[in-house]
Design an enzyme around this catalytic site. Structure first.
Site, short mmCIF file in Angstrom:
data_model
loop_
_atom_site.label_atom_id
_atom_site.label_comp_id
_atom_site.label_asym_id
_atom_site.label_seq_id
_atom_site.Cartn_x
_atom_site.Cartn_y
_atom_site.Cartn_z
CG ASN A 7 -1.76 1.19 1.39
OD1 ASN A 7 -1.85 2.01 0.47
ND2 ASN A 7 -2.41 1.34 2.53
CE LYS A 45 -0.20 3.23 4.65
NZ LYS A 45 -0.08 3.30 6.08
CG HIS A 50 -5.82 1.71 5.39
ND1 HIS A 50 -5.37 2.69 6.25
CD2 HIS A 50 -4.80 0.83 5.23
CE1 HIS A 50 -4.11 2.42 6.58
NE2 HIS A 50 -3.75 1.30 5.97
CD GLU A 109 -2.87 5.41 6.83
OE1 GLU A 109 -2.91 5.46 5.58
OE2 GLU A 109 -1.92 4.90 7.46
CD GLU A 119 -3.54 -2.88 7.36
OE1 GLU A 119 -2.40 -3.11 6.96
OE2 GLU A 119 -4.15 -1.83 7.11
N GLY A 170 2.61 2.04 10.80
CA GLY A 170 3.57 3.14 10.71
C GLY A 170 4.29 3.44 12.01
CB SER A 183 5.36 -2.02 12.04
OG SER A 183 4.95 -0.69 12.31
P1 PGA Z 1 2.94 0.15 7.62
O1 PGA Z 1 1.48 0.38 7.04
O2 PGA Z 1 3.49 -1.08 6.99
O3 PGA Z 1 3.70 1.39 7.22
O4 PGA Z 1 2.81 0.02 9.09
C1 PGA Z 1 0.58 -0.66 6.88
C2 PGA Z 1 -0.74 -0.15 6.37
O5 PGA Z 1 -1.12 0.98 6.65
O6 PGA Z 1 -1.45 -0.84 5.65
#
Ligand code: PGA
Length: 255
Positions: free
Chosen positions: A10, A12, A95, A97, A167, A173, A213
């Site tokens: 992803n 983003k 997601h 976010e 997730e 992140g 992560s």
């Molecule tokens: P990340 O993000 O690997 O940077 O933690 C995962 C995600 O948001 O799907």
């Protein structure tokens, strides 16, 4: 049931058309010919067209990061599944976010999952608890209630073709991944709920991935998690060498 393992990147809102293509080129050229894991890259909407052309006849397929609930009409700024369909096989819905920054709720996510599957694409339905919820011992309750609500328009056959992404919000992140032993339990709970709601066949077929992560030094651990079919990678998928190391480490531990 032999489920095909999957790795989803992803990107983003981190790349533009030019840099997406440059990153896509590096990943494609470094990818081993023996790679058996399904590889899905989710760039921003605008980069989908050129990446689709570039990845044709390769082992990489595309996904979108979001989709409109409706197929067509006066929805300024939205992107329809009809526009995405020629370019993608997967669409991420729910997601964290989008849940937390945009305010999307389970009602919208359920409609998005439905529109995606009715167009013969696979939704990647994201669920996960916040740090607060985890500290209150609510991880399982939150994840399963999101999942039940997000899947409510899907049939048993449709859920079997979907991907569920666990997730945890606190792991995204943050550099702090969820411990593989905790992922084992939640994967079991997710499959258990699917079995209760849709039956044994759907539970055996649905693919479950972990995101949050994932790094080159932990992807091998996730490859060993019982019942887990793949990983969803955010930040580390923006660096081709890290992403390739994640793929290779995940593959080398294949069950
Ligand atoms: P990340 O993000 O690997 O940077 O933690 C995962 C995600 O948001 O799907």
């Amino acid at each position: 049931m032999n489920r095909k393992r999957i790795i989803i990147a992803n990107w983003k809102m981190n790349e533009d058309v030019e840099s997406s293509l440059a990153l896509g080129k590096k990943i494609k050229s470094a990818l081993s010919a023996q790679n058996e894991t399904e590889l899905v890259i989710c760039p921003d909407f605008v980069s989908l067209v050129s990446l689709h052309q570039f990845f044709q006849n390769s082992k990489i397929v595309l996904g979108a990061q979001n989709v409109a609930e409706e197929e067509k009409g006066a929805y300024t700024g939205e992107v329809s599944v009809l526009s995405l369909k020629p370019f993608v096989e997967y669409i991420i819905v729910g997601h964290s976010e989008r849940r937390n920054l945009i305010g999307e709720g389970d009602r919208e996510i359920a409609k998005k999952a439905e529109v995606v599957i009715r167009h013969k694409l696979s939704p990647v339905i994201c669920v996960g608890e916040t740090l607060h919820e985890k500290e209150d011992g609510l991880s399982k309750v939150v994840v399963l209630s999101q999942l039940e609500a997000d899947c409510k328009h899907l049939t048993a056959n449709e859920i079997a073709k979907s991907v569920i992404a666990y997730e945890p919000v606190w792991a995204i992140g943050s550099g702090k991944n969820c411990a593989p032993e905790d992922v084992v339990k939640i994967v079991e709970d997710i499959r258990g709920l699917i079995k209760t709601l849709y039956g044994e066949k759907s539970a055996a077929a649905v693919r479950i991935v972990y995101g949050g992560s994932v790094q080159p030094n932990n992807s091998a651990e996730f490859a060993k998690v019982e019942g887990l079919d793949g990983i969803l990678v955010g930040g580390a998928s923006l660096h081709s060498s890290e992403f390739i190391a994640i793929i290779n480490n995940f593959k080398s531990e294949a069950k």
